[in-house]
Design an enzyme around this catalytic site. Structure first.
Site, mmCIF file in Angstrom:
data_model
loop_
_atom_site.group_PDB
_atom_site.id
_atom_site.type_symbol
_atom_site.label_atom_id
_atom_site.label_comp_id
_atom_site.label_asym_id
_atom_site.label_seq_id
_atom_site.Cartn_x
_atom_site.Cartn_y
_atom_site.Cartn_z
ATOM 1 N N GLU A 217 -8.071 72.506 -53.595
ATOM 2 C CA GLU A 217 -9.330 71.957 -53.091
ATOM 3 C C GLU A 217 -10.383 73.056 -53.137
ATOM 4 O OE1 GLU A 217 -10.803 70.909 -48.636
ATOM 5 O OE2 GLU A 217 -9.108 69.704 -49.363
ATOM 6 N N ASP B 125 -14.040 68.370 -52.973
ATOM 7 C CA ASP B 125 -13.977 67.612 -51.728
ATOM 8 C C ASP B 125 -15.348 67.468 -51.081
ATOM 9 O OD1 ASP B 125 -12.414 66.245 -49.706
ATOM 10 O OD2 ASP B 125 -12.860 67.947 -48.412
ATOM 11 N N ARG C 247 9.835 36.155 -42.844
ATOM 12 C CA ARG C 247 8.816 37.076 -42.345
ATOM 13 C C ARG C 247 8.876 38.421 -43.056
ATOM 14 N NH1 ARG C 247 4.320 37.117 -42.056
ATOM 15 N NH2 ARG C 247 4.603 35.043 -41.169
ATOM 16 N N LYS D 140 -1.838 58.920 -47.271
ATOM 17 C CA LYS D 140 -2.232 58.200 -46.054
ATOM 18 C C LYS D 140 -1.606 56.811 -46.084
ATOM 19 C CE LYS D 140 -6.507 60.859 -45.773
ATOM 20 N NZ LYS D 140 -7.990 60.830 -45.847
ATOM 21 N N LYS E 29 -4.914 72.877 -49.771
ATOM 22 C CA LYS E 29 -6.024 72.249 -49.057
ATOM 23 C C LYS E 29 -6.796 73.312 -48.260
ATOM 24 C CE LYS E 29 -6.681 68.425 -49.091
ATOM 25 N NZ LYS E 29 -6.120 67.304 -48.297
#
Length: 291
Positions: free
Chosen positions: A204, A225, A104, A139, A171
């Site tokens: 950004e 962005d 597994r 992410k 950001k």
């Protein structure tokens, strides 16, 4: 990559493999212990049930070796290979108990990584006629970032920063807290110089006005962005006229429906969170033959 950083990546990999085996076995595979003799030998075959790009073969070998160094492995397909339904990926022979305990964990790693590699390859193929590259993001599943990013590389994409330590990426929240793009960049450049960091600075921008502001401070990369295709075209034309060597990255709401148009605007990079945050695993199976 420095030796120290390569050790860090190797540690991420080995710790995750050990933890995955520990969370599955804990005090032992009691079903196997109850039903399988430790001396019983056999072999297992891993096959693809759907078409895709294989990834995680090297990790599978590490998992099998961690379970039992005496297992014998033979790969018919390798990381980056295209596989069709029914294709044999791997033959492994040795202790049946060891094969059952590794099954597994091996499949979990390979199925997720192959799913990421397959999706990445699909995006890369869509923009192959352009000069743009597909990037991943942070992410990722906590604890599995090394494998997620390795799978993106196997699929033909490139890695963005691994974590918070290997790039200064300004950001929107950094910009708002600093008061402006210019203020944030000024602080970032000063910090990099003061600490003698060998890292790139990316900022950004959310508008063409912020792009113009950013270009005054000469960052290494500008992240455009959530720009529309028309805005991207305008941003690329303007940035190339002012700072020809500046790298441009597009992000935000990127999908199969628009990635080609985004790449054709002339950006250098397109970052896509979907590659690792919305994974569809490649279907693989392992069948054990007893002797």
């Amino acid at each position: 990559m420095t030796h120290k950083l390569s050790d860090f990546y190797a540690g991420c990999r080995s710790r995750a493999v050990i933890l995955a085996l520990e969370e599955d076995r804990y005090t032992g595979d009691i079903t196997t212990l109850a039903t399988i003799s430790p001396e019983q030998q056999g072999h297992a075959v891993i096959k693809a049930k759907t078409a895709g790009i294989l990834a995680g073969a090297a990790v599978a070998e590490e998992v099998f070796r961690a379970c039992d160094p005496g297992l014998s492995l033979s790969f018919s397909s390798h990381d980056g290979d295209a596989v069709e339904p029914g294709a044999t990926v791997l033959d492994v022979s040795g202790s049946i108990a060891s094969l059952l305990m590794a099954e597994r964990t091996v499949l979990n790693f390979m199925q997720r990584m192959s799913g990421i590699a397959t999706r990445t390859k699909a995006y890369v193929s869509k923009i192959a006629h352009t000069g743009a590259a597909i990037l991943d993001t942070r992410k990722t599943v906590p604890g599995l970032r090394y494998f997620d990013k390795e799978a993106v590389r196997i699929g033909g994409g490139k890695n963005h920063r691994f974590g918070l330590f290997d790039m200064i990426l300004i950001k929107d929240n950094h910009i708002d807290a600093s008061g402006s793009v210019e203020n944030a960049l000024r602080k970032a450049i000063s910090y990099r110089n003061r600490h003698r960091l060998n890292v790139q600075i990316e900022t950004e921008v959310r508008t063409l006005e912020e792009l113009a502001e950013a270009l005054h401070s000469s960052p290494d990369i500008v992240l455009l962005d959530n720009f529309s295709i028309e805005q991207l075209q305008q941003a690329v034309a303007y940035a190339r006229s002012v700072a020809p060597s500046l790298k441009l990255e597009a992000s935000g709401n990127v999908g199969m429906h628009n990635v080609t148009a985004i790449a054709e605007t002339g950006v250098d990079y397109i970052s896509i969170g979907e590659l690792t945050h919305s994974v569809t695993a490649l279907d693989l199976s392992m069948t054990i033959a007893f002797t």
